[in-house]
Design an enzyme around this catalytic site. Structure first.
Site: not given
Ligand code: 3PG
Ligand code: MG
Length: 394
Positions: A37, A195, A348, A371
């Site tokens: 990132r 899940k 991730g 997300g």
């Molecule tokens: C992540 O790592 O998913 C993003 O940086 C967003 O972070 P958050 O889910 O804590 O909002």
């Protein structure tokens, strides 16, 4: 989707505020363990700084308590890494919301963890206005946080003199938009992970669009249950069997399919010591746990991937962190790397698998979103992008 772009603007002498997503994993000592990132955020920062702007960059790190800055919340390690990548020192500024610090044209400063500011997560208007007052141009380059309406991702875009998308944000929107709106067929999605519940919305929305929906990991176990297989003590969500059945039926009705594995790798525990057995899917014992797809299933999957026009990949098909259960994900990664399809990957675990099997250069586009990647592909409007669209015309 129409948004202003940083690269269309003249930034000379301007104060540029860049909201990046520098939320990177760290070990217990605070060392950055994966810097994708940060590297992905460099092009916008460099564009602004080389164009003669005074550059302020901020990001969140983790999910801290607002109004506090604990040792683990600081962006200090990120400032160091950023400096190394830019080849110039990056000062870290604390307590920056009300201004009172100088940034010279051609300089880059990092503004401490924006989620430590009171009001950030609730998209507080007063906070957003104060931050907007710090700059001439607001740049949102934080695709990974685009699904959150927070003061630095949303509110500030309403009040800054100019609001635009950064280079990374633009690239993400283009690549993901291409896979979503005009994919070359067959369109194949791979959704792995533990899940069904956490990925139900994306599974349903993909079931409407893709030609093959490959499920993996614990998700596949719930689908195996739905198709009447015995899965022993495997991780699954029996309460979601009906939902899985709906998805299978939906796909069938469209002439599409959810290919399920004909063989699997089982063990009686998830550990580095576990003894793995390859068995046909109909021979899973009552105490077995399915921890990977078997070699026949992997070969079938590779075939599907080889014939694909577009591939969307989120999540592994087995416990690839352990060598005895890594075969399926490894073979799939290699098939993606060799396929002529346009492939996009995000999340991730997926990034970790890509790094582990060294295929980063062979994936069409690697998203920095987890997300946000999933919500974009679900067809949802991401609030941070919507805020930039609102400012397109002025
Ligand atoms: C992540 O790592 O998913 C993003 O940086 C967003 O972070 P958050 O889910 O804590 O909002
Ligand atoms: Mg997250």
């Amino acid at each position: 989707m129409q948004v202003k772009k940083l690269t269309d603007l003249d930034v000379k002498g301007k104060k540029v505020f860049i909201r990046a997503d520098l939320n990177v994993p760290q070990d217990d000592a605070g060392n950055i363990t994966e810097d994708t990132r940060i590297r992905a955020s460099i092009p916008s920062i460099r564009y602004a700084v080389e164009g003669g702007a005074a550059v302020m960059v901020t990001s969140h790190l983790g999910r801290p308590t607002e109004g506090e800055l604990k040792a683990e919340d600081t962006l200090a390690p990120v400032a160091v890494r950023l400096g190394q990548l830019l080849g110039k020192p990056v000062r870290l500024i604390q307590n920056w919301v009300d201004g009172g610090f100088d940034v010279a044209p051609g300089e880059v400063v990092l503004l401490e963890n924006c989620r430590c500011n009171k009001g950030e997560k609730k998209d507080n208007e007063e906070l957003a206005r104060k931050m907007a007052a710090l700059c001439d141009i607001y740049v949102n380059d934080a695709f990974g946080t685009a699904h959150r309406a927070e003061a630095t991702t949303h509110g500030i875009a309403r009040f800054a003199p100019t609001a635009c998308a950064g280079i990374l944000m633009g690239a993400e929107i283009d690549a993901l938009g291409k896979a979503l709106h005009s994919p070359k067929r067959p369109l194949v999605a791979i959704v792995g992970g533990s899940k069904v519940s956490s990925k139900l919305t994306i599974l349903k929305s993909l079931a409407d669009k893709v030609d093959q929906l490959i499920v993996g990991g614990g998700i596949a176990n719930t689908f195996l249950l739905a198709s009447g297989k015995r899965i022993g003590e495997s991780l699954a969500e029996p309460e979601l069997v009906k939902e899985a059945q709906v998805i299978i039926d939906l796909m069938k009705a469209r002439g599409a399919e959810v290919p399920l594995p004909e063989d699997v790798v089982v063990a009686d525990e998830v550990s580095a010591m576990a003894r793995a057995n390859k068995v046909p899917v109909d021979e899973v014992g009552p105490h077995d746990r399915i921890l990977d797809i078997g070699p026949k299933a992997a070969a079938q999957l590779s075939q599907i991937i080889a014939n694909a026009g577009t591939i969307v990949w989120n999540g592994p098909v087995g416990v690839f962190e352990l060598p005895q259960f890594a075969g399926g994900t490894k073979m799939m990664a290699s098939a993606i790397a060799h396929s002529e399809a346009f492939s996009i990957a995000g999340g991730g675990d997926t990034l970790a698998a890509i790094a582990k099997f060294h295929i980063a250069d062979d994936v069409g586009y690697i998203s920095t979103g987890g997300g946000a990647f999933l919500e974009f592909l679900e067809g949802k409007t991401l609030p941070a992008i919507a805020a930039l669209e609102e400012r397109f015309k002025d």
